[in-house]
Design an enzyme around this catalytic site. Structure first.
Site, PDB file in Angstrom:
ATOM      1  N   HIS A  99       0.882  -1.178   0.000  1.00  0.00           N
ATOM      2  CA  HIS A  99       0.000   0.000   0.000  1.00  0.00           C
ATOM      3  C   HIS A  99       0.916   1.224   0.000  1.00  0.00           C
ATOM      4  CE1 HIS A  99      -2.517  -2.802   2.501  1.00  0.00           C
ATOM      5  NE2 HIS A  99      -3.555  -2.168   2.018  1.00  0.00           N
ATOM      6  N   ASP A 102       2.199   2.077   3.492  1.00  0.00           N
ATOM      7  CA  ASP A 102       3.139   1.157   4.173  1.00  0.00           C
ATOM      8  C   ASP A 102       4.564   1.489   3.830  1.00  0.00           C
ATOM      9  OD1 ASP A 102       0.809  -0.474   4.271  1.00  0.00           O
ATOM     10  OD2 ASP A 102       1.488  -1.508   2.454  1.00  0.00           O
TER      11      ASP A 102
END
Ligand code: XUL
Ligand code: CO
Length: 435
Positions: A99, A102
């Site tokens: 993501h 992240d």
């Protein structure tokens, strides 16, 4: 300097070397016509492995990862990337997934957040030149920040919708530039907490427009990968619109996207929806919308998403049976959307988890190969429906019979169809023979 982070120094091989080794995952072994590595297409996920600190609802961080405690957050993000690639190379996995949030910290504005994501994206591109790891998929985190508390695409505020769209554009562009095989949309908060404040019709239309915009952008930039939606019935919201494979299929039809978007099925989400993993896999392949999987396991005694590493060989065998009898993956793969338990605080616990689960999946694939090659199950199911291959069966399905016709047919022939055994226990015994 964070790397080397793991005590394991040598790349993990099939039944070779000191320390950890694969007992069943043999990348070069040909199974059902392809190398195991190409069949299973394993991916490490960035979020659970490197970004999750080990907290739960009652307690905070347990892992104390050094990159989570740097004064400069971007320096932490770079250290995290070093450790991530160290692990990809030790495991020899062909893919990873991420993501946006992240991999890089959120900035004070979208422009700054985008720049942070792009900077780490450039670092990935450099590291990918030296590593064999490729990108299985990228995705945008449209659920952590408080701006998304009432949803992203389904938010009552069009400015939040616009913000989410801008975030997806940045990650879809990056995924394309990194040669990603897919782009995933998981509707983290696309649902409701209470119907009392929710206009469902409006929210579903917003979601339809959002999905169409993603497909339009994919075509505009020439992204060759697949757009995937990941169903989950609840958590974090009480009810999520992308509930399961069946409801997503209905939505895709409604928005004219059934040929554009495929599904990323997660084991734990299937269970939360009250289905088995294989039910979701079999339905998606039957509907022609199977794309990829997030491999983990839920705890059957707990009603939430525990995201444990999949270790149950009989379950993996059945999952592999339904995936590979339908031809396996095209752009998809096995993404480890799984996290180690919060007491597993040693760095090498991350390696142990992946190796053990890759072995469990490999065993599942080998069992599925036996089941598919032997074809006793398939033949049994085929025989069960054999009547439909006859003249009347074919005519009914081709729309050549009405209720009147069938009434005449049964009365004239004095039909009295006799039930046949479903043989469930025989089939269960057969399944156990393969294990
Ligand atoms: C959440 C979940 C996500 C998606 C990607 O339950 O599974 O991590 O896989 O957003
Ligand atoms: Co997932």
């Amino acid at each position: 300097m964070t790397a080397p982070f793991f005590t394991q120094k040598d790349p993990i091989k099939y039944r070779k070397g000191k320390g950890l080794s694969y007992r069943w995952y043999d990348p070069d072994k040909v199974v059902l016509g392809k190398r195991m590595e190409e069949q299973l297409r394993f991916a490490v996920c960035y979020w659970h492995s490197f970004t999750w600190p080990g907290g739960d609802a009652f307690g905070g961080e347990t892992f104390n990862r050094p990159w989570m405690h740097t004064a400069d957050e971007m320096e932490g993000a770079r250290q995290k990337a070093d450790v991530a690639f160290e692990m990809f190379d030790l495991l020899g996995v062909p893919f990873f997934a991420f993501h946006d949030r992240d991999i890089a910290p959120e900035g004070a504005s979208l422009a700054e957040s985008n720049r942070n994501v792009r900077e780490i994206g450039e670092l990935f591109a450099k590291k990918m030149e030296k590593s064999k790891v490729r990108l299985l998929w990228g995705t945008a985190n449209l659920f952590s920040n408080r701006r998304y508390m009432a949803g992203a695409a389904t938010n009552p505020d069009p400015e939040v919708f616009a913000y989410a769209a801008a975030q997806v554009k940045n990650v879809l562009d990056l995924t394309n530039e990194l040669g990603g095989a897919n782009y995933v949309l998981w509707g983290g908060r696309e649902g409701y907490e209470t119907l009392l404040n929710t206009d469902m019709k409006r929210e579903l239309n917003q979601l339809g427009r959002f999905l169409n915009m993603v497909v339009e952008h994919k075509n505009k930039i020439g992204f060759k990968g697949t757009i995937l939606i990941e169903p989950k019935p609840k958590e974090p919201t009480k009810h999520q619109y992308d509930f399961d494979v069946a409801s997503i299929f209905g939505m895709l039809k409604q928005f004219g996207l059934e040929n554009e978007v495929k599904i990323n099925i997660e084991q734990n989400h299937a269970i939360l929806a009250g289905h088995t993993f294989e039910h979701e896999l079999a339905l998606a392949t039957a509907l022609g919308i199977f794309g990829s999987i997030d491999i983990n396991r839920g705890d059957y005694l707990l009603g939430w998403d525990t995201d444990q590493f999949a270790m149950n060989i009989p379950e993996m065998a059945l999952a592999c049976y339904y995936i590979f009898r339908a031809g396996g993956f095209t752009t998809g793969g096995f993404n480890f959307d799984a996290k180690i338990r919060r007491q597993s605080i040693e760095p090498d616990d991350l390696l142990e988890a992946h190796v053990a689960s890759m072995d469990a999946c490999a065993r599942g694939l080998l069992i599925a190969e036996k089941m598919i090659k032997d074809a006793t199950l398939d033949t049994f199911v085929e025989d069960r429906y054999a009547g439909w291959g006859g003249k009347e069966g074919k005519a009914i399905l081709a729309g050549k019979r009405s209720l009147d016709d069938l009434s005449d047919y049964v009365l004239k022939k004095k039909l009295d169809p006799q039930p046949k055994s479903g043989k469930q226990e025989y089939l269960e015994r057969l399944l156990n023979e393969y294990l």
